[in-house]
Scaffold this motif. Sequence first.
Motif, PDB file in Angstrom:
ATOM      1  N   TYR A   1       0.854  -1.183   0.000  1.00  0.00           N
ATOM      2  CA  TYR A   1       0.000   0.000   0.000  1.00  0.00           C
ATOM      3  C   TYR A   1       0.893   1.237   0.000  1.00  0.00           C
ATOM      4  CZ  TYR A   1      -3.832  -3.115   1.416  1.00  0.00           C
ATOM      5  OH  TYR A   1      -4.773  -4.109   1.470  1.00  0.00           O
ATOM      6  N   PHE A   2       0.578   2.204  -0.860  1.00  0.00           N
ATOM      7  CA  PHE A   2       1.463   3.361  -1.001  1.00  0.00           C
ATOM      8  C   PHE A   2       0.719   4.523  -1.638  1.00  0.00           C
ATOM      9  CE2 PHE A   2       1.634   0.808  -4.803  1.00  0.00           C
ATOM     10  CZ  PHE A   2       1.526   1.733  -5.827  1.00  0.00           C
ATOM     11  N   ASP A   3       1.315   5.691  -1.497  1.00  0.00           N
ATOM     12  CA  ASP A   3       0.909   6.867  -2.261  1.00  0.00           C
ATOM     13  C   ASP A   3       2.111   7.280  -3.092  1.00  0.00           C
ATOM     14  OD1 ASP A   3       0.371   9.620  -3.068  1.00  0.00           O
ATOM     15  OD2 ASP A   3      -1.202   9.650  -1.551  1.00  0.00           O
ATOM     16  N   PHE A   4       1.900   7.549  -4.363  1.00  0.00           N
ATOM     17  CA  PHE A   4       3.007   7.911  -5.251  1.00  0.00           C
ATOM     18  C   PHE A   4       3.770   9.139  -4.761  1.00  0.00           C
ATOM     19  CE2 PHE A   4       0.449   5.608  -8.580  1.00  0.00           C
ATOM     20  CZ  PHE A   4       1.414   4.673  -8.924  1.00  0.00           C
TER      21      PHE A   4
ATOM     22  N   PHE B   1      -3.153   4.395  -2.731  1.00  0.00           N
ATOM     23  CA  PHE B   1      -4.311   4.977  -2.061  1.00  0.00           C
ATOM     24  C   PHE B   1      -4.045   6.456  -1.803  1.00  0.00           C
ATOM     25  CE2 PHE B   1      -1.525   3.930   1.406  1.00  0.00           C
ATOM     26  CZ  PHE B   1      -1.821   4.802   2.431  1.00  0.00           C
ATOM     27  N   HIS B   2      -5.070   7.184  -1.408  1.00  0.00           N
ATOM     28  CA  HIS B   2      -4.963   8.634  -1.264  1.00  0.00           C
ATOM     29  C   HIS B   2      -4.575   8.974   0.168  1.00  0.00           C
ATOM     30  CE1 HIS B   2      -6.848  12.832  -2.202  1.00  0.00           C
ATOM     31  NE2 HIS B   2      -5.524  12.846  -2.118  1.00  0.00           N
TER      32      HIS B   2
ATOM     33  N   PHE C   1       3.130  18.286  -6.871  1.00  0.00           N
ATOM     34  CA  PHE C   1       2.644  16.996  -7.372  1.00  0.00           C
ATOM     35  C   PHE C   1       1.382  16.585  -6.634  1.00  0.00           C
ATOM     36  CE2 PHE C   1       3.328  12.145  -7.161  1.00  0.00           C
ATOM     37  CZ  PHE C   1       2.639  11.933  -8.347  1.00  0.00           C
ATOM     38  N   SER C   2       0.349  16.269  -7.384  1.00  0.00           N
ATOM     39  CA  SER C   2      -0.825  15.586  -6.842  1.00  0.00           C
ATOM     40  C   SER C   2      -0.853  14.195  -7.445  1.00  0.00           C
ATOM     41  CB  SER C   2      -2.115  16.328  -7.197  1.00  0.00           C
ATOM     42  OG  SER C   2      -3.241  15.527  -6.870  1.00  0.00           O
TER      43      SER C   2
ATOM     44  N   PRO D   1       4.022  13.918 -12.656  1.00  0.00           N
ATOM     45  CA  PRO D   1       2.971  13.591 -13.626  1.00  0.00           C
ATOM     46  C   PRO D   1       1.590  13.910 -13.054  1.00  0.00           C
ATOM     47  CG  PRO D   1       3.706  11.595 -12.536  1.00  0.00           C
ATOM     48  CD  PRO D   1       4.494  12.715 -11.937  1.00  0.00           C
ATOM     49  N   ASN D   2       1.133  15.127 -13.299  1.00  0.00           N
ATOM     50  CA  ASN D   2      -0.117  15.607 -12.717  1.00  0.00           C
ATOM     51  C   ASN D   2      -1.326  15.444 -13.616  1.00  0.00           C
ATOM     52  OD1 ASN D   2       0.769  16.648 -10.114  1.00  0.00           O
ATOM     53  ND2 ASN D   2       1.888  18.191 -11.271  1.00  0.00           N
ATOM     54  N   THR D   3      -1.150  15.675 -14.895  1.00  0.00           N
ATOM     55  CA  THR D   3      -2.291  15.712 -15.799  1.00  0.00           C
ATOM     56  C   THR D   3      -2.576  14.326 -16.374  1.00  0.00           C
ATOM     57  OG1 THR D   3      -1.020  16.150 -17.818  1.00  0.00           O
ATOM     58  CG2 THR D   3      -1.614  18.056 -16.449  1.00  0.00           C
TER      59      THR D   3
END
Length: 215
Positions: A21-24, A52-53, A101-102, A139-141
């Motif tokens: 489990y991770f968030d980029f 996950f967020h 970054f989102s 890499p946002n979009t």
Amino acid sequence: MSQALHPPPPAQDESKFLDFYFDFISPYGYFALHQVEPLAARHGRTLRWHPFHMRAVTKDVLGMTQALADVPLKGAYVRHDVRRMARYLGVAYNPAPAASFSSVTASRIFYLIQERDPAAAARYAHAVFHSQHALAQPPNTWDQCTALATQAGVDAAALVEAEQAGRARELFRQATEDAVAQGVWGTPTFMADQEMFWGCDRIAQLDEWLQRGGW
């Protein structure tokens, strides 16, 4: 005439899997990436990937309003520690600022890919982590993320935003809820046989747990 009932799918043998489990956005998730795949292979386990967020979890579940980097004392330590960890692991580390970054779009697209091709989704995860944390190219979009997906061997025709954005949003929302339901609250987290380990500094302990069958 009554309809025949379909039998439920057979239960999976969890001893064959290792969950990641991770968030980029997490540099520690990036460091874990370089260790968890060979660990899973050593123990004959299939690695299951679960972005996950994390920001939603910290705000809505943990009640935290500050980003980690903004926490007094702790933030300064973390900024130092991630570069020290990169040197220790011998991993390229040249991140874009976290504020730039989102990870939401990248994660949503991951689940679209995973539905069709889990192996390609894993390659895409590598590409996203590398772009943010090694190339300083967040890499946002949708277009930026699908370009990485294409590099990972994914057919971009299957990732048309106008057709797939709603599905991607729902998959990621559900994945985050599922992570919380499993007790996950931090990135990275590993799950083996329902035993949870948090942090890339727990990988050695996880390795021994798998070798010894627990303790």
